[in-house]
Design a protein around this motif. Structure first.
Motif, PDB file in Angstrom:
ATOM      1  N   PHE A   1     125.552 -24.340 166.663  1.00 36.90           N
ATOM      2  CA  PHE A   1     124.705 -25.062 167.608  1.00 36.90           C
ATOM      3  C   PHE A   1     124.648 -26.547 167.227  1.00 36.90           C
ATOM      4  N   ASP A   2     124.784 -27.417 168.202  1.00 36.52           N
ATOM      5  CA  ASP A   2     124.951 -28.852 167.963  1.00 36.52           C
ATOM      6  C   ASP A   2     123.929 -29.617 168.814  1.00 36.52           C
ATOM      7  N   ILE A   3     122.993 -30.280 168.181  1.00 32.49           N
ATOM      8  CA  ILE A   3     121.937 -30.978 168.931  1.00 32.49           C
ATOM      9  C   ILE A   3     122.491 -32.038 169.896  1.00 32.49           C
ATOM     10  N   PRO A   4     123.492 -32.852 169.505  1.00 33.43           N
ATOM     11  CA  PRO A   4     123.976 -33.873 170.456  1.00 33.43           C
ATOM     12  C   PRO A   4     124.393 -33.268 171.806  1.00 33.43           C
TER      13      PRO A   4
ATOM     14  N   ILE B   1     117.676 -39.455 166.712  1.00 36.44           N
ATOM     15  CA  ILE B   1     117.794 -37.994 166.524  1.00 36.44           C
ATOM     16  C   ILE B   1     119.237 -37.643 166.150  1.00 36.44           C
TER      17      ILE B   1
ATOM     18  N   LYS C   1     120.420 -37.717 162.637  1.00 30.28           N
ATOM     19  CA  LYS C   1     119.912 -36.680 161.722  1.00 30.28           C
ATOM     20  C   LYS C   1     120.666 -35.364 161.846  1.00 30.28           C
ATOM     21  N   THR C   2     121.569 -35.273 162.827  1.00 24.29           N
ATOM     22  CA  THR C   2     122.238 -33.997 163.066  1.00 24.29           C
ATOM     23  C   THR C   2     123.398 -33.806 162.099  1.00 24.29           C
ATOM     24  N   GLU C   3     123.843 -32.553 161.961  1.00 21.45           N
ATOM     25  CA  GLU C   3     124.945 -32.252 161.050  1.00 21.45           C
ATOM     26  C   GLU C   3     126.200 -33.044 161.415  1.00 21.45           C
ATOM     27  N   HIS C   4     126.518 -33.055 162.715  1.00 22.74           N
ATOM     28  CA  HIS C   4     127.731 -33.727 163.167  1.00 22.74           C
ATOM     29  C   HIS C   4     127.594 -35.248 163.029  1.00 22.74           C
TER      30      HIS C   4
END
Lengths: 242, 242
Positions: free
Chosen positions: B156-159, B198, B201-204
């Motif tokens: 799962f990817d927030i962007p 935001i 801060k995501t993994e990607h």
């Protein structure tokens, strides 16, 4: 400590489990019902994947009950459905329940190989967080926590994710998370003032209301009313009294 | 109209596509790069699943370029990586690019059977929303929209989800959504004041910065700077001028 949230039982990616704690969440309704059953004196819950497996398993567990659902309704011939209100002290006290549900029991099987498997719901989030702290303190080799949300027939389910967010917040600020863990915290922070308001708008919330289970929806959305820590041990879910 | 969001390319559940529009999103970076390439005069992008398939396909497409990544880096021997800044007018103008990426091209293949497949990113969200309105107005039999987020190696990817939320908001209030669509809108509403904060801060986002691609991250997080509507037609992504 890394916390990784998985969205659905059938998710294609699972982290390595040999050095991780797993927490399984199925707010509507399997894990909420399991927690309630144990609070009401149920001796153990045996999660199985299919109706056939449940019926076969009962042969070696005389005196046990059959519980579970398909399409949210009690399975024909079973003693109990998937409503927490089915699992009264009169019915389940001192007994084992062999249980199969569409999502929750599958999610449990998916992470059964973790070092320790906890069963969580809104009803017992804080107790699970405390149990995790105690476990980590003793087992210094634990590298992470996998929170397995069950989802709804492999579809992303807001109630499970919001509950995962609540658990991450209860675990405190030192946890690193994957993106879904970060999203879960963001969603929990929107929902926390009135979780029921959000949960009512979800697909699963609407389904429960349409089937006459509004009472279940309200009950399962209530936080921290049962100080119970269910764990999976030798294939059975029992109340961990440690 | 029902809008269903899917979180990752390898998701176990996909809605029936024969009466649905699909929109594919891979913010970091495949769909952002495709949109940029078309804006810079690229004739078409041919998405393929593997390096071998890309090399083989070039034999029947003389003059074309090879583009794509594995582990976010350019594939050895390929002309272009997965950075939008590789796809300059000088390099891609008038040419076809055969492209393979870890997530985006897989997500495109997963929904290729939909009535119409659009390629979206923050760069062109609003243009995609307008194109969908025009398409629905003519094709009254369309029953829904599937937004396929690519995710990141099935995580799962927030962007992607925030971009899906932005698209749903652009589509307006009459859309019904699945739970992930509702979550996407909630997350977009948190992120919209400063999406980059935001996304960082995501993994990607962190991966791109660690590999020296911060410029890519900032660019791909910028909304509505390219009024381009890429569609998939006969296996090629082209600029839909309708």
């Amino acid at each position: 400590m890394l916390v990784e949230v998985l969205p659905v039982a059938g998710y294609p990616w699972i982290p390595p489990l040999s050095d991780r704690i797993a927490v399984v969440i199925d707010v509507f309704r399997a894990t909420s019902t399991m927690v309630t059953a144990l609070a009401n004196g149920c001796q153990a819950i045996i999660p199985v994947l299919s109706t056939e497996e449940a019926i076969e398993r009962r042969i070696s567990e005389p005196g046990s009950l059959l519980g579970g659902e398909r399409k949210a309704l009690r399975i024909e011939g079973f003693d109990l459905g998937n409503s927490p209100f089915d699992y009264t002290p009169e019915k389940v006290g001192g007994k084992k329940v062999i249980m199969t549900t569409t999502n929750g029991t599958r999610a449990i099987q998916a992470v059964a190989d973790a070092c320790k498997v906890y069963i969580a719901s809104f009803l017992n989030v804080e107790s699970i967080a405390h149990a995790i702290f105690r476990f980590i303190e003793v087992h210094k080799d634990i590298r992470g926590i996998a929170i397995a949300c069950s989802g709804s027939e492999d579809r992303f389910d807001i109630p499970d994710i919001v509950c995962a967010g609540m658990l991450i917040e209860a675990l405190g600020g030192e946890m690193q998370t994957n993106d879904l863990g970060l999203a879960a915290q963001m969603l929990y922070n929107i929902a926390k003032a009135d979780p029921l308001e959000i949960l009512r708008k979800t697909e699963h919330g609407k389904l429960l209301v349409s089937l006459g289970f509004e009472k279940d929806m309200v009950y399962c959305s209530t936080a921290n009313i049962l100080p119970i820590v269910p764990i999976l041990e030798n294939g059975e879910i029992i109340w961990n009294m440690d």
